[in-house]
Design an enzyme around this catalytic site. Structure first.
Site, PDB file in Angstrom:
ATOM      1  N   LYS A  58     -39.596  63.793  25.292  1.00  0.00           N
ATOM      2  CA  LYS A  58     -39.999  62.988  26.581  1.00  0.00           C
ATOM      3  C   LYS A  58     -41.220  62.900  26.355  1.00  0.00           C
ATOM      4  O   LYS A  58     -41.770  63.814  26.344  1.00  0.00           O
ATOM      5  CB  LYS A  58     -39.521  63.353  27.578  1.00  0.00           C
ATOM      6  CG  LYS A  58     -39.398  62.577  29.149  1.00  0.00           C
ATOM      7  CD  LYS A  58     -39.013  63.096  30.150  1.00  0.00           C
ATOM      8  CE  LYS A  58     -39.778  62.768  31.249  1.00  0.00           C
ATOM      9  NZ  LYS A  58     -39.089  63.159  32.592  1.00  0.00           N
ATOM     10  N   ARG A  73     -34.593  63.268  47.312  1.00  0.00           N
ATOM     11  CA  ARG A  73     -35.966  62.540  48.204  1.00  0.00           C
ATOM     12  C   ARG A  73     -35.064  61.786  49.594  1.00  0.00           C
ATOM     13  O   ARG A  73     -35.461  62.155  50.281  1.00  0.00           O
ATOM     14  CB  ARG A  73     -36.530  62.395  47.179  1.00  0.00           C
ATOM     15  CG  ARG A  73     -36.891  63.555  46.746  1.00  0.00           C
ATOM     16  CD  ARG A  73     -38.185  63.012  45.371  1.00  0.00           C
ATOM     17  NE  ARG A  73     -37.916  62.634  44.331  1.00  0.00           N
ATOM     18  CZ  ARG A  73     -37.786  62.559  42.842  1.00  0.00           C
ATOM     19  NH1 ARG A  73     -39.492  62.242  43.053  1.00  0.00           N
ATOM     20  NH2 ARG A  73     -36.577  62.001  42.088  1.00  0.00           N
ATOM     21  N   SER A 127     -43.289  63.679  39.599  1.00  0.00           N
ATOM     22  CA  SER A 127     -44.514  64.202  38.936  1.00  0.00           C
ATOM     23  C   SER A 127     -45.334  63.069  38.580  1.00  0.00           C
ATOM     24  O   SER A 127     -46.674  62.796  38.785  1.00  0.00           O
ATOM     25  CB  SER A 127     -43.934  65.066  37.916  1.00  0.00           C
ATOM     26  OG  SER A 127     -43.887  66.232  38.469  1.00  0.00           O
ATOM     27  N   HIS A 179     -41.643  69.866  44.875  1.00  0.00           N
ATOM     28  CA  HIS A 179     -41.113  70.953  43.789  1.00  0.00           C
ATOM     29  C   HIS A 179     -41.415  71.937  44.484  1.00  0.00           C
ATOM     30  O   HIS A 179     -40.241  73.087  45.002  1.00  0.00           O
ATOM     31  CB  HIS A 179     -41.768  71.018  42.233  1.00  0.00           C
ATOM     32  CG  HIS A 179     -40.905  70.209  41.409  1.00  0.00           C
ATOM     33  ND1 HIS A 179     -42.271  69.132  40.937  1.00  0.00           N
ATOM     34  CD2 HIS A 179     -40.426  69.530  41.635  1.00  0.00           C
ATOM     35  CE1 HIS A 179     -41.874  68.351  40.364  1.00  0.00           C
ATOM     36  NE2 HIS A 179     -40.477  68.155  40.155  1.00  0.00           N
TER      37      HIS A 179
HETATM   38  O1  PNS Z   1     -37.616  67.200  36.695  1.00  0.00           O
HETATM   39  P1  PNS Z   1     -36.479  66.455  35.336  1.00  0.00           P
HETATM   40  O2  PNS Z   1     -36.653  65.813  34.505  1.00  0.00           O
HETATM   41  O3  PNS Z   1     -36.126  65.336  36.501  1.00  0.00           O
HETATM   42  O4  PNS Z   1     -35.079  67.734  35.530  1.00  0.00           O
HETATM   43  C1  PNS Z   1     -33.930  67.045  35.034  1.00  0.00           C
HETATM   44  C2  PNS Z   1     -33.292  67.875  34.385  1.00  0.00           C
HETATM   45  C3  PNS Z   1     -34.012  69.073  33.224  1.00  0.00           C
HETATM   46  C4  PNS Z   1     -32.519  68.819  35.529  1.00  0.00           C
HETATM   47  C5  PNS Z   1     -31.717  67.563  33.728  1.00  0.00           C
HETATM   48  O5  PNS Z   1     -32.021  66.354  32.745  1.00  0.00           O
HETATM   49  C6  PNS Z   1     -31.239  68.764  32.660  1.00  0.00           C
HETATM   50  O6  PNS Z   1     -30.387  69.213  33.613  1.00  0.00           O
HETATM   51  N1  PNS Z   1     -31.220  68.611  31.570  1.00  0.00           N
HETATM   52  C7  PNS Z   1     -30.612  69.456  30.280  1.00  0.00           C
HETATM   53  C8  PNS Z   1     -29.559  68.775  30.037  1.00  0.00           C
HETATM   54  C9  PNS Z   1     -28.303  69.082  30.656  1.00  0.00           C
HETATM   55  O7  PNS Z   1     -27.706  69.865  30.986  1.00  0.00           O
HETATM   56  N2  PNS Z   1     -27.881  67.293  30.329  1.00  0.00           N
HETATM   57  C10 PNS Z   1     -26.154  67.422  31.326  1.00  0.00           C
HETATM   58  C11 PNS Z   1     -26.912  67.341  32.602  1.00  0.00           C
HETATM   59  S1  PNS Z   1     -24.716  66.893  33.634  1.00  0.00           S
END
Ligand code: PNS
Length: 159
Positions: A41, A90, A127, A17
């Site tokens: 979660k 990644r 993570s 990150h």
């Molecule tokens: O570290 P992560 O859990 O892979 O991050 C995922 C994240 C937070 C980037 C993604 O889940 C997100 O943007 N969530 C916010 C809700 C949202 O906007 N959902 C629609 C995505 S198109």
């Protein structure tokens, strides 16, 4: 001013990150690391703890701030006038879902997504894996910032 957001769960922040945040901070005038508040979660660290770790490990970059958000990322972007999301890719396995999210976010609000290829040193890093390895006593000292390593060691030692 050119602004970007690096969103994620950051439970906890890893060197993967941090590599992306640091590189984004060299391209944009201001980078916000936005921690998703996701009540469904289960997490090891609270959002406040994750933000505190992130704030400390990004302090040296100067133009990085840490915030949290809930709901849609594009709504956060609109509210804070941030036109670009920066994500690390990644491996090809990341691509499918990341492409869907990028297209959805662009379709919903015109927010762009910039993908950075992860440093190969961290291409296997997540993570979740860090937590699993740390939970069973494995060495994660080369995968997370020192501060996070200290915190993980202390947390895993708790009964
Ligand atoms: O570290 P992560 O859990 O892979 O991050 C995922 C994240 C937070 C980037 C993604 O889940 C997100 O943007 N969530 C916010 C809700 C949202 O906007 N959902 C629609 C995505 S198109």
């Amino acid at each position: 001013m050119r602004r970007a957001v690096c969103p994620g769960s950051f439970d906890p922040v890893t060197l993967g990150h941090l590599d992306i945040v640091e590189r984004a901070s060299k391209i944009y005038d201001s980078v916000t690391v936005a921690v998703l508040v996701n009540k469904t979660k289960s997490s090891l660290y609270t959002v406040a703890e994750r933000m505190a770790l992130l704030t400390q490990v990004t302090a040296e970059y100067g133009n990085v701030r840490v915030d949290s958000f809930h709901g849609l990322l594009v709504d956060y972007c609109k509210d804070h006038e941030i036109p670009v999301i920066v994500k690390g890719l990644r491996a090809i396995s990341d691509f499918d879902y990341e492409l869907q999210m990028a297209q959805m976010n662009h379709g919903l609000a015109g927010v762009e997504t910039l993908f950075m290829t992860t440093n190969p040193l961290y291409s296997f890093l997540s993570s979740s894996l860090v937590k699993e390895v740390a939970r069973y006593g494995g060495d994660v000292s080369t995968l997370v910032p020192e501060l996070v390593h200290t915190s993980l060691t202390e947390r895993m030692a708790r009964p």
